[in-house]
Design an enzyme around this catalytic site. Sequence first.
Site, PDB file in Angstrom:
ATOM      1  CD  GLU A 262      14.584 -40.618   4.535  1.00  0.00           C
ATOM      2  OE1 GLU A 262      15.583 -41.222   3.565  1.00  0.00           O
ATOM      3  OE2 GLU A 262      13.835 -40.125   4.233  1.00  0.00           O
ATOM      4  CE  LYS A 337      14.863 -44.136   0.970  1.00  0.00           C
ATOM      5  NZ  LYS A 337      14.997 -42.778   1.087  1.00  0.00           N
ATOM      6  CB  CYS A 371      11.632 -41.796   2.994  1.00  0.00           C
ATOM      7  SG  CYS A 371      11.038 -40.049   1.864  1.00  0.00           S
TER       8      CYS A 371
END
Length: 508
Positions: A262, A337, A371
């Site tokens: 990331e 995300k 994440c």
Amino acid sequence: MSDIVEIRNLTVEDYFDLKASMVSAYADMSGSYWREPTIRRLISIFPEGQIAVTVNDKVVGCALSIIVDYNKYGDDHTYEQITGYYNFSTHNPKGDILYGIEVFVDPEYRGRRLARRLYDARKNLCEQLNLEGIVAGGRIPNYEKYADKLTPREYIRKVRDKEIYDPTLTFQFSNDFQVTKILRNYLPSDEASKGFATLLKWYNIYYEPDRDNIRYTKSTVRIGLVQWEMRDYGSLEGFLSQVEYFIDAVSDYGSDFVVFPELFNAPLMAEFNQLDPAGAIRGVARYTEQIREAMQQFAVSYNVNVICGSMPILRNDLLYNISYLCRRDGTHEEYTKIHPTPSEVYAWGIKGGNEIRVFDTDCGKIGIQICYDVEFPETSRILAEQGMQILFVPFMTDTQHAYNRVRFCAQARAIENECYVAISGCIGNLPKVNNMDLQYAQSCVLTPSDFQFPVTGIKADATPNTEMVVIADVDLVLLKELHAFGSVQTMKDRRKDLYEVVQKKKNG
């Protein structure tokens, strides 16, 4: 725009592209190209054995083959004999050897590892048909430069030992072919090889003498994780040079995927450090499309699917954290995300995406979560219900506590969704970049927990806080066995009469 590369079966309609590419490939052998009636016959008797590589729908190379009962011919044969004097009467669907009668790539398109793709496709075909191996007669076109001082045997040995380079034989050695014999007058018209040829053999280690010719898909997928060090790369060019280095290194291991972490392009924020954090990350977002285009080209050049970590991107003045899947055929897709962390929202103003979906690849169905996303089990379950086999999680964490949240949740996702999970993170320090000071990571490939898998549930992991790559093989067939015969079957045993996970927004 990146070129679109495809491996597929040759068709009669491809002939004119095929002829033009072959004329270019054999410029040193005037008139050496297959005539259209010959190609038509070859396709008609064994269509799956005729493999083409295309670039933007143009045929630029091919691998042609037949199946033979090798005991009828043995190691002492000529090209004319093995091909039935070019009418392919020697083709026997019940034979035991896939015989390669042609491989070439147009010189204009060389350097892109296209020939390797043709060889890989031919090997896959050999395995699918459950044949003992591949045999071919190979040219040694550079031999004419050494014929006055080296015998063919001495020349082959020096090529094998990398003392001499031969464009054909060197490539054959790198593709695991063995020279078992030197053939005289195999192809008399080949003056560059002085009439000599190598008898090349590749052995199918999956061959089962008692198994019928059942088609199957090779199940093993090789994953390469990049544990990326955050440091000053000097410029965008320096950054991309390091990206290409890792893609090259991982592809050398024959990996199917390479995974970056990331926000791995955060070092480029140093250029904007005079701005506040929100301004700095918007500054570096201007490079995202350029980086994606470069990584898309690397995916094609190095024949590996690239999970491009994640990067910031501005759309309609809104900032998102986006990941790209760059396939090795030249296509790409993106994932945004869904769950920005509180610090991402507070410091940068990042917005969340709205799509939950799997991506189709040449190695099965995959999911991508960035994440914090992996800490929400509902979205992973939706991906599993869509057929996800491997979940890729690029992450960036500053402390071991933060890392453990990602690691432990990723392990849970592997168990509850009966899939593999690969997490890749950043390490190192960025003292000149606000809000990106420290990084902690231990990248790893995680598995379900049952007898077929490692008792720890860890297929492979990195040394903590060390720049390195992790290479791991995962077997997709084991997932099918787990779904059907596992000690526990979490996907099957859900009480759908009592609860369910529902996706409220439709993708797209």
